[in-house]
Design an enzyme around this catalytic site. Structure first.
Site, PDB file in Angstrom:
ATOM      1  N   HIS A 172      43.579  39.517  26.625  1.00  0.00           N
ATOM      2  CA  HIS A 172      44.755  40.373  26.851  1.00  0.00           C
ATOM      3  C   HIS A 172      45.811  40.114  25.773  1.00  0.00           C
ATOM      4  O   HIS A 172      46.427  41.056  25.261  1.00  0.00           O
ATOM      5  CB  HIS A 172      45.380  40.093  28.224  1.00  0.00           C
ATOM      6  CG  HIS A 172      44.491  40.395  29.387  1.00  0.00           C
ATOM      7  ND1 HIS A 172      44.245  39.479  30.376  1.00  0.00           N
ATOM      8  CD2 HIS A 172      43.796  41.509  29.712  1.00  0.00           C
ATOM      9  CE1 HIS A 172      43.445  40.018  31.275  1.00  0.00           C
ATOM     10  NE2 HIS A 172      43.137  41.248  30.885  1.00  0.00           N
ATOM     11  N   LYS A 174      41.896  45.457  45.441  1.00  0.00           N
ATOM     12  CA  LYS A 174      41.010  44.309  45.577  1.00  0.00           C
ATOM     13  C   LYS A 174      41.844  43.072  45.837  1.00  0.00           C
ATOM     14  O   LYS A 174      43.043  43.041  45.576  1.00  0.00           O
ATOM     15  CB  LYS A 174      40.128  44.133  44.337  1.00  0.00           C
ATOM     16  CG  LYS A 174      40.875  43.954  43.033  1.00  0.00           C
ATOM     17  CD  LYS A 174      39.912  43.897  41.860  1.00  0.00           C
ATOM     18  CE  LYS A 174      40.666  43.860  40.549  1.00  0.00           C
ATOM     19  NZ  LYS A 174      39.788  43.838  39.403  1.00  0.00           N
ATOM     20  N   ARG A 225      35.550  45.752  26.356  1.00  0.00           N
ATOM     21  CA  ARG A 225      34.832  44.552  25.914  1.00  0.00           C
ATOM     22  C   ARG A 225      33.397  44.879  25.540  1.00  0.00           C
ATOM     23  O   ARG A 225      32.860  44.333  24.605  1.00  0.00           O
ATOM     24  CB  ARG A 225      34.816  43.505  27.031  1.00  0.00           C
ATOM     25  CG  ARG A 225      36.166  42.923  27.335  1.00  0.00           C
ATOM     26  CD  ARG A 225      36.058  42.046  28.524  1.00  0.00           C
ATOM     27  NE  ARG A 225      35.572  42.851  29.648  1.00  0.00           N
ATOM     28  CZ  ARG A 225      35.970  42.751  30.893  1.00  0.00           C
ATOM     29  NH1 ARG A 225      36.840  41.844  31.216  1.00  0.00           N
ATOM     30  NH2 ARG A 225      35.499  43.524  31.832  1.00  0.00           N
ATOM     31  N   SER A 248      39.050  38.075  33.364  1.00  0.00           N
ATOM     32  CA  SER A 248      39.839  37.240  34.269  1.00  0.00           C
ATOM     33  C   SER A 248      38.968  36.616  35.346  1.00  0.00           C
ATOM     34  O   SER A 248      39.126  35.441  35.690  1.00  0.00           O
ATOM     35  CB  SER A 248      40.957  38.073  34.912  1.00  0.00           C
ATOM     36  OG  SER A 248      41.876  38.498  33.947  1.00  0.00           O
TER      37      SER A 248
END
Length: 160
Positions: A18, A42, A91, A129
């Site tokens: 990030h 979530k 990614r 993460s």
């Protein structure tokens, strides 16, 4: 006119990937709003206040990055902030389909706001993460993947 990009996510926690995206984005835009999602749909590891605090501390020395919470539709938040662009990190190819769908939906909701994708530096292409949290909870060394403040916060939460 100021060129503003909104970089949304849960940032649960902020990773070096990030940070890499933000470092490059501030060279392209006058302001990058790191939009920390309030309602993520979530279960988050860190609560909103902790995610905001960590992000503010990590980006404190990066002029042009502003950390703010957001809820509701991202395009509405972007419009309120005067942003012309939503910034997303990609990614791997596996991210593309989902991100492509989001970009299409956001464009249909507000055609004045574009989406731009940036890929992280190669050393962060695998980083997420959730992977960082998992490695931290299993006692692994995460120092190469996150800011020292984030590593400390993760270690504080690690079960004994």
């Amino acid at each position: 006119m100021k060129h503003i990009a909104v970089y949304p996510g849960t940032f649960d926690p902020v990773t070096n990937g990030h940070i890499d995206i933000c470092e490059r984005a501030v060279r392209l835009f006058d302001e990058v709003v790191l939009a920390v999602a309030v309602d993520t749909g979530k279960q988050t590891f860190f609560d909103l206040q902790t995610r905001l605090q960590l992000a503010n501390e990590v980006f404190a020395d990066m002029p042009g990055v502003i950390v703010e919470p957001f809820e509701g539709l991202l395009v509405d938040f972007a419009k309120r902030r005067g942003a012309q662009l939503i910034l997303r990190g990609l990614r791997a190819v596996s991210d593309f389909e989902y991100e492509f769908q989001l970009a299409g939906m956001n464009r249909s909701l507000n055609s004045e706001i574009e989406t731009m994708f940036l890929t992280p530096a190669e050393q962060y292409a695998f980083l997420s993460s959730s992977l960082v949290r998992e490695v931290a909870m299993l006692g692994g060394d995460i120092s190469r993947f996150v800011h020292p403040l984030v590593a400390a916060a993760l270690m504080e939460r690690k079960p004994s």
